[in-house]
Design a protein around this motif. Structure first.
Motif, PDB file in Angstrom:
ATOM      1  N   LYS A 153      39.381  30.592  31.583  1.00  0.00           N
ATOM      2  CA  LYS A 153      40.070  30.544  32.870  1.00  0.00           C
ATOM      3  C   LYS A 153      40.205  29.102  33.332  1.00  0.00           C
ATOM      4  O   LYS A 153      39.215  28.383  33.521  1.00  0.00           O
ATOM      5  CB  LYS A 153      39.316  31.387  33.904  1.00  0.00           C
ATOM      6  CG  LYS A 153      39.398  32.856  33.552  1.00  0.00           C
ATOM      7  CD  LYS A 153      38.697  33.783  34.527  1.00  0.00           C
ATOM      8  CE  LYS A 153      39.021  35.228  34.132  1.00  0.00           C
ATOM      9  NZ  LYS A 153      38.109  36.210  34.692  1.00  0.00           N
ATOM     10  N   ASN A 204      41.579  39.975  39.100  1.00  0.00           N
ATOM     11  CA  ASN A 204      42.828  39.262  38.829  1.00  0.00           C
ATOM     12  C   ASN A 204      42.640  37.817  39.253  1.00  0.00           C
ATOM     13  O   ASN A 204      42.499  37.526  40.440  1.00  0.00           O
ATOM     14  CB  ASN A 204      43.977  39.921  39.619  1.00  0.00           C
ATOM     15  CG  ASN A 204      45.314  39.249  39.381  1.00  0.00           C
ATOM     16  OD1 ASN A 204      46.222  39.321  40.204  1.00  0.00           O
ATOM     17  ND2 ASN A 204      45.479  38.579  38.243  1.00  0.00           N
ATOM     18  N   ALA A 224      44.463  35.472  39.793  1.00  0.00           N
ATOM     19  CA  ALA A 224      45.381  34.967  40.822  1.00  0.00           C
ATOM     20  C   ALA A 224      44.768  35.094  42.216  1.00  0.00           C
ATOM     21  O   ALA A 224      45.017  34.252  43.095  1.00  0.00           O
ATOM     22  CB  ALA A 224      46.719  35.711  40.760  1.00  0.00           C
ATOM     23  N   ILE A 261      48.151  36.187  48.428  1.00  0.00           N
ATOM     24  CA  ILE A 261      48.548  36.549  47.067  1.00  0.00           C
ATOM     25  C   ILE A 261      50.053  36.793  46.930  1.00  0.00           C
ATOM     26  O   ILE A 261      50.642  36.516  45.882  1.00  0.00           O
ATOM     27  CB  ILE A 261      47.740  37.784  46.582  1.00  0.00           C
ATOM     28  CG1 ILE A 261      47.908  37.987  45.061  1.00  0.00           C
ATOM     29  CG2 ILE A 261      48.132  39.044  47.338  1.00  0.00           C
ATOM     30  CD1 ILE A 261      47.346  36.871  44.210  1.00  0.00           C
ATOM     31  N   TYR A 273      51.616  33.338  46.660  1.00  0.00           N
ATOM     32  CA  TYR A 273      51.150  32.599  45.490  1.00  0.00           C
ATOM     33  C   TYR A 273      51.606  33.221  44.177  1.00  0.00           C
ATOM     34  O   TYR A 273      52.044  32.513  43.279  1.00  0.00           O
ATOM     35  CB  TYR A 273      49.619  32.489  45.506  1.00  0.00           C
ATOM     36  CG  TYR A 273      49.058  31.852  44.257  1.00  0.00           C
ATOM     37  CD1 TYR A 273      48.366  32.601  43.307  1.00  0.00           C
ATOM     38  CD2 TYR A 273      49.251  30.490  44.016  1.00  0.00           C
ATOM     39  CE1 TYR A 273      47.874  32.022  42.154  1.00  0.00           C
ATOM     40  CE2 TYR A 273      48.768  29.906  42.848  1.00  0.00           C
ATOM     41  CZ  TYR A 273      48.081  30.679  41.933  1.00  0.00           C
ATOM     42  OH  TYR A 273      47.602  30.103  40.778  1.00  0.00           O
ATOM     43  N   ALA A 274      51.464  34.544  44.082  1.00  0.00           N
ATOM     44  CA  ALA A 274      51.766  35.217  42.808  1.00  0.00           C
ATOM     45  C   ALA A 274      52.313  36.607  43.095  1.00  0.00           C
ATOM     46  O   ALA A 274      51.627  37.611  42.920  1.00  0.00           O
ATOM     47  CB  ALA A 274      50.492  35.293  41.950  1.00  0.00           C
ATOM     48  N   ARG A 310      54.211  38.632  41.649  1.00  0.00           N
ATOM     49  CA  ARG A 310      54.319  39.649  40.600  1.00  0.00           C
ATOM     50  C   ARG A 310      52.970  39.948  39.942  1.00  0.00           C
ATOM     51  O   ARG A 310      52.905  40.616  38.915  1.00  0.00           O
ATOM     52  CB  ARG A 310      55.341  39.200  39.544  1.00  0.00           C
ATOM     53  CG  ARG A 310      56.770  39.277  40.065  1.00  0.00           C
ATOM     54  CD  ARG A 310      57.779  39.197  38.926  1.00  0.00           C
ATOM     55  NE  ARG A 310      57.771  37.885  38.301  1.00  0.00           N
ATOM     56  CZ  ARG A 310      58.459  36.842  38.765  1.00  0.00           C
ATOM     57  NH1 ARG A 310      59.211  36.977  39.843  1.00  0.00           N
ATOM     58  NH2 ARG A 310      58.381  35.671  38.162  1.00  0.00           N
ATOM     59  N   SER A 311      51.889  39.440  40.571  1.00  0.00           N
ATOM     60  CA  SER A 311      50.562  39.636  39.975  1.00  0.00           C
ATOM     61  C   SER A 311      50.013  41.026  40.253  1.00  0.00           C
ATOM     62  O   SER A 311      50.472  41.731  41.158  1.00  0.00           O
ATOM     63  CB  SER A 311      49.590  38.595  40.556  1.00  0.00           C
ATOM     64  OG  SER A 311      49.439  38.806  41.960  1.00  0.00           O
ATOM     65  N   ALA A 312      48.989  41.404  39.484  1.00  0.00           N
ATOM     66  CA  ALA A 312      48.294  42.668  39.721  1.00  0.00           C
ATOM     67  C   ALA A 312      47.677  42.655  41.125  1.00  0.00           C
ATOM     68  O   ALA A 312      47.659  43.674  41.814  1.00  0.00           O
ATOM     69  CB  ALA A 312      47.205  42.871  38.664  1.00  0.00           C
ATOM     70  N   GLY A 313      47.179  41.501  41.545  1.00  0.00           N
ATOM     71  CA  GLY A 313      46.589  41.371  42.873  1.00  0.00           C
ATOM     72  C   GLY A 313      47.580  41.704  43.973  1.00  0.00           C
ATOM     73  O   GLY A 313      47.274  42.429  44.930  1.00  0.00           O
TER      74      GLY A 313
END
Ligand SMILES: Nc1ncnc2c1ncn2[C@@H]1O[C@H](COP(=O)(O)OP(=O)(O)OP(=O)(O)O)[C@@H](O)[C@H]1O
Ligand SMILES: Nc1ncnc2c1ncn2[C@@H]1O[C@H](COP(=O)(O)OP(=O)(O)OP(=O)(O)O)[C@@H](O)[C@H]1O
Ligand SMILES: [Mg+2]
Ligand SMILES: [Mg+2]
Lengths: 251, 251
Positions: free
Chosen positions: A185, B211, B213, B224, B227-228, B230-233
């Protein structure tokens, strides 16, 4: 004076308890006579060693004057434990109202012979209980997880410990333990590097990797060496114990 | 009365701050007018939203009587924030010595119009600050990680909240958020099942997965979704916000 190390960090969930139980057990395996102290009302160190905190008076009894240290300490064979319990919450409230400068824990620890090292697990809160621990400790171990919020907390903690150490002879920082580290990571690698830059010489070379066995072991009341001797967690804590022994001048 | 939800758990590092920032931002995206409150001297919610806590008086100023709520609140566009700061530690010490039953935060929150929901991040400690929060809250969200020690803490916490709720009209438990959940880990599946058995109906169907992210976002001062997206978070918190809205009767 024998080393008395507080596992301290007001940031929650960084591995204070996980480090306390496995450093205590690991040092015992290296031949040290270990006294583990559970200074957290959550009593998670106590539970991690297989005891039911509700049945025990432990440290609360000592701080409240009901028990001597000898009466409160449990002999677990491989090491001794001064248990924690929910009663410590009331103890902390009482200590908050009491006069500053009491050294009850420090004096109590002076009364126990046959101990090579004391490892003290702390709650995620710099309150009266933790201050009792700091008054008794010779050194501090700071477990942390390699992420942004833990780094934020570390900065404040190191500053606070430096003040205590400077003005009132408080304990030194013996080392920072990076816990739940994953070399894959980028965030973890970056935080590890930031710790090296801002607090050079503090981080142990050994980082404890994420390993589910470390989370499972407490549910069986076992340290990692007993629960999963061939796990990454056991290997990492063995290495960390050796590195700690060197830092304490007793390799 | 509008919902005022405390993200509460004396167990450290379970995701109180992560849930506070991302539920606040997620509900804002669903059209709610959100006030986020940082009741932790660590001020991690404040940092996670990109502000420097050292520059702000915030909640400490309100509780100490230096500021009105309107003066202390920061308008961040998507939501409002009542910031936390290190000054809250001194505030907590002062509150500890003061008479019980003060409802300073509750009264202050009454003075702010144009808010549909309040989300309050708490420290990992059931002390005077958290008691101020509980006196102001209509409901409690309990983030937890799916492991043995977090389960130990949950049992004590639920019992404590039930007493508060019963005897003095304290807030209800709106739900338990399983955080850092990994379906591949047997320990996680077992703990999730234990929560269902012992506290039926409390756990949200949505579990927040591990995750990276979610750990990186605060270092950029972003929620989240920013920041991201399309993330799982982001996906998990979107689902959790929808489920929470249903539980609050406002789907
Ligand atoms: N390296 C690791 N790998 C996997 N799980 C871990 C690791 N270290 C700790 N854990 C688990 O993470 C959770 C948090 O760790 P732990 O309770 O030791 O932290 P803590 O700092 O003592 O928390 P608190 O602030 O509540 O006292 C526990 O369930 C523990 O078993
Ligand atoms: N689902 C997740 N996936 C990955 N990282 C996470 C997740 N949830 C939380 N984290 C990270 O784990 C750490 C602990 O989470 P967080 O600070 O939100 O817990 P907390 O309960 O607020 O801690 P404290 O008790 O110290 O207030 C943070 O660095 C956070 O970014
Ligand atoms: Mg602990
Ligand atoms: Mg937090």
């Amino acid at each position: 004076h024998i080393p008395r190390l507080a596992c301290l960090n007001h940031k929650g969930g960084v591995g204070k308890t996980t480090c306390s139980v496995n450093l205590a057990a690991g040092l015992a395996r290296l031949g040290w006579r270990v006294l583990a102290v559970d200074a957290d009302p959550q009593a998670h160190l106590t539970a991690s060693l297989g005891l039911v905190a509700a049945d025990l008076d432990g440290l609360a009894g000592v701080l409240d004057g009901r028990l001597t240290l000898a009466q409160a300490v449990a002999d677990l064979g491989q090491l001794h434990l001064l248990p924690g319990s929910a009663a410590l919450a009331a103890t902390e409230t009482r200590l908050a109202g009491a006069a500053v400068g009491s050294h009850k824990l420090a004096s109590a620890l002076d009364t126990l012979p046959g101990v090579d090292i004391v490892i003290i697990d702390c709650p995620p809160h710099l309150g009266p209980l933790t201050r009792q621990v700091l008054a008794a400790a010779t050194g501090v171990l700071v477990p942390m997880t390699p992420d942004f919020l833990a780094m934020q907390s570390l900065a404040w903690l190191m500053e606070t410990l430096a003040e205590l150490s400077g003005t009132s002879g408080g304990p030194d920082v013996v080392g920072v333990v990076l816990n739940r580290y994953s070399a894959q990571k980028r965030l973890h690698r970056e935080v590890r590097e930031l710790v090296r830059q801002h607090f050079p010489g503090t981080a142990f070379a050994t980082a404890i990797r994420e390993n589910i066995a470390l989370a499972e072991a407490p549910s069986f009341g076992q340290d990692i060496f007993r629960y999963a001797p061939r796990s990454a967690g056991a290997a990492d804590f063995t290495a960390l114990c050796r590195e700690l022994a060197v830092r304490l001048g007793q390799p």
